[in-house]
Write a protein that holds these residues in place. Structure first.
Motif: not given
Length: 405
Positions: A81-109
């Protein structure tokens, strides 16, 4: 042991239109683990689950993230929702990419199906005013044109945050009655303005403007816009009982228009029912043909198609691969994160829980209630595993759909 040669088509490289190549044909589909906080903050449970599956597939998508409270799809889903969530989302992206995968975030409304907004605020909105009866009787508030423009802008802001969080791409979901599909569908769109259902041009307007805004933000903020993956998830044919909302040829034409404003790299199909990957179309000139084959033939050479829904065995995956470029799974990776690697080395993937450690699988406690509901519908895991999840669900204090009364 060596891999059975018949599964070789699942392990051929595949290249997106932008030149990114994956070593095999597997994708990890979105699935909710219900493990973020009530405010949408990413938790250690979120990242542990994703990190445990970092090697499952070379292309991986998050669960649906929400970019405004009135669009929230899952009660404990991640927020962007806002920039305050970026740091947490960074951890999510790093976890997904830990073994070389491409990490895609789904935007759903979720639009008119945003049950969390109904619970929290007593209101939901969508393209048109409607009266719905679940989970309680309520009226859908029709979006003003000003509100439409605001939501389109929010798609763009969410894309900017995804880039700053280190994701390799965003997926815009038009599937399973989410907001963009609500505008495209004559079932849910009764508007009379330029976003109405009077003609094809107006029905696609919202989705086209969303994709154009996403591409604009990618061009402005992505370090290398050509390497940032824009994905698309859609339901090629809308059915409600015996009634057809739109046909596959209409939806393919819609995606054709999206490709004119955005560099979409893949199209993942989604629908309702059992063994969706083998679903046949019911109306239009392609009636009786396999949904995924029709989509693949239409877009071959322009984007990569991903078959999804009910794929939970090597043979089903092989069958799905015949009619799509890639194979997307979600539930199978819950109990067998090594599904793909085992198949490749000649082992038999085991979807049962058996003697497996739930701690090792890193499945969040709050996930069980939701997982069981989805597993039962598609019978995507063995009954033994579903029954065990059901028992664990009953032990948790968190109930996914709280009392709306």
């Amino acid at each position: 042991m060596t891999m059975d040669a018949k599964y070789a088509p699942l392990f051929e490289p595949v290249t997106l239109p932008n030149g990114i190549t994956f070593d095999n044909r597997w994708a990890l589909n979105p699935i909710t683990t219900n493990s973020s906080t009530a405010e949408g903050e990413v938790t250690d449970e979120d990242t542990a689950y994703l990190r445990r599956r970092a090697g499952s597939a070379p292309l991986q998508m998050t669960t649906g993230t929400y970019f405004e409270d009135y669009g929230q799809l899952f009660e404990f889903g991640p927020s962007i929702v806002d920039d305050a969530h970026i740091e947490g989302l960074k951890q999510m992206a790093q976890a997904m990419k830990a073994k070389g995968a491409k990490a895609i975030i789904q935007l759903a409304h979720a639009g008119r199906f945003a049950r969390i907004a109904l619970k929290d605020y007593g209101a939901v909105y969508g393209p048109s005013e409607m009266t719905l009866h679940t989970p309680i009787e309520h009226t859908v508030i029709p979006m003003s044109e000003r509100k439409i423009k605001h939501v389109i802008k929010q798609y763009g802001e969410a894309t900017r945050r995804a880039i700053l969080a280190g994701f390799d791409g965003v997926e815009i979901s038009n599937a399973q009655r989410l907001l963009p599909q609500q505008f495209f569908s004559p079932f849910s769109n009764h508007r009379k303005d330029q976003y109405g259902a009077q003609n094809f041009e107006n029905r696609i307007r919202f989705g086209v403007e969303v994709m154009a805004e996403v591409q604009r933000v990618v061009n402005e903020y992505a370090p290398d816009p050509k390497q940032f993956i824009i994905g698309f998830r859609g339901t090629p044919e809308e059915t409600r009982g015996s009634t057809i909302g739109y046909t596959a040829e209409e939806f393919n034409a819609y995606v054709d228009e999206l490709l004119k404003v955005a560099d979409i790299q893949y199209f993942a199909t989604a629908s309702w029912g059992h063994n969706i990957y083998a679903q046949k179309l019911r109306a239009g000139k392609y009636a009786g043909q396999l949904m995924n084959q029709v989509v693949h033939d239409h877009f071959e050479g322009r984007l990569v198609t991903i078959a999804t829904g009910g794929i939970n065995s090597p043979d089903k995956a092989l069958d799905a691969r015949q009619h799509a470029d890639m194979v997307g799974m979600s539930t199978a990776f819950i109990t067998e994160p090594e599904f793909v690697s085992k198949l490749q080395t000649g082992e038999t993937p085991d979807l049962s829980l058996g003697g497996k450690s739930l701690d090792d699988l890193a499945i969040p406690d709050r996930a069980f209630h939701n997982l069981v509901e989805m597993m039962d519908i598609g019978e995507s895991l063995p009954k033994e595993a579903r029954d065990r999840f059901r028992r664990l669900s009953e032990q948790t204090d968190v109930q996914y759909f709280k009392d709306y009364q």
